[in-house]
Design a protein around this motif. Structure first.
Motif, PDB file in Angstrom:
ATOM      1  N   UNK A  29      10.167  -2.721  12.160  1.00  0.00           N
ATOM      2  CA  UNK A  29       9.625  -3.957  12.742  1.00  0.00           C
ATOM      3  C   UNK A  29       8.387  -4.514  12.037  1.00  0.00           C
ATOM      4  N   UNK A  30       7.820  -3.804  11.069  1.00  0.00           N
ATOM      5  CA  UNK A  30       6.666  -4.299  10.327  1.00  0.00           C
ATOM      6  C   UNK A  30       5.337  -4.193  11.040  1.00  0.00           C
ATOM      7  N   UNK A  50       0.266   4.510  11.087  1.00  0.00           N
ATOM      8  CA  UNK A  50       0.832   3.838   9.915  1.00  0.00           C
ATOM      9  C   UNK A  50       0.597   2.338  10.012  1.00  0.00           C
ATOM     10  N   UNK A  51       0.269   1.752   8.869  1.00  0.00           N
ATOM     11  CA  UNK A  51       0.070   0.309   8.757  1.00  0.00           C
ATOM     12  C   UNK A  51       0.727  -0.159   7.462  1.00  0.00           C
ATOM     13  N   UNK A  52       1.139  -1.421   7.454  1.00  0.00           N
ATOM     14  CA  UNK A  52       1.793  -1.972   6.269  1.00  0.00           C
ATOM     15  C   UNK A  52       0.890  -2.992   5.590  1.00  0.00           C
ATOM     16  N   UNK A  53       1.005  -3.057   4.293  1.00  0.00           N
ATOM     17  CA  UNK A  53       0.383  -4.130   3.517  1.00  0.00           C
ATOM     18  C   UNK A  53       1.531  -4.975   2.977  1.00  0.00           C
ATOM     19  N   UNK A  54       1.421  -6.275   3.196  1.00  0.00           N
ATOM     20  CA  UNK A  54       2.504  -7.168   2.774  1.00  0.00           C
ATOM     21  C   UNK A  54       1.937  -8.368   2.032  1.00  0.00           C
ATOM     22  N   UNK A  55       2.748  -8.919   1.188  1.00  0.00           N
ATOM     23  CA  UNK A  55       2.384 -10.152   0.487  1.00  0.00           C
ATOM     24  C   UNK A  55       2.456 -11.304   1.484  1.00  0.00           C
ATOM     25  N   UNK A  57       4.244 -13.839   1.612  1.00  0.00           N
ATOM     26  CA  UNK A  57       5.615 -14.224   1.979  1.00  0.00           C
ATOM     27  C   UNK A  57       6.294 -13.175   2.855  1.00  0.00           C
ATOM     28  N   UNK A  58       5.576 -12.063   3.141  1.00  0.00           N
ATOM     29  CA  UNK A  58       6.096 -11.052   4.055  1.00  0.00           C
ATOM     30  C   UNK A  58       6.708  -9.841   3.392  1.00  0.00           C
TER      31      UNK A  58
END
Length: 101
Positions: A29-30, A50-55, A57-58
């Motif tokens: 789910x991001x 946990x964490x996400x790094x995204x550009x 544009x996702x």
């Protein structure tokens, strides 16, 4: 006699995380996730973030994972709960003894 697992079985066990795994949830789910996990192979309880790094544009470009060993805290919590239960039983027994006199 215990039969050894095949290499394929170990590979699946190590690469296919359980549904409650915060990393698996993040990939689904991001969103950032935190979970308390008991891991017997590592000998204790852990909190995993946990964490996400995204550009912009996702597109996912990195995942940050941190963990902390909370085994000692969990054991202390269990001891406190046990002491509270024993105190409640003692108070109940004292009240019953008082009523009988």
């Amino acid at each position: 006699m215990r039969r050894a697992k095949s290499a394929a079985a170990w590979s699946t066990a190590l690469t296919d995380p359980p549904p409650f795994c915060p990393h698996r949830q993040l990939l689904a789910d991001g969103s950032p996730h935190t979970a308390e996990i008991r891991e017997d192979r590592l000998g204790g309880d852990f909190v995993v973030n946990v964490r996400a790094a995204a550009r912009p544009e996702g597109k996912l470009i990195a995942v940050s994972t941190s963990s902390a060993d909370i085994t000692a805290s969990k054991r202390l919590e269990e001891q406190i709960l046990q002491a509270q239960k024993m105190e409640a039983v003692g108070q109940l027994a004292g009240g019953v003894a008082h009523d009988l006199q």
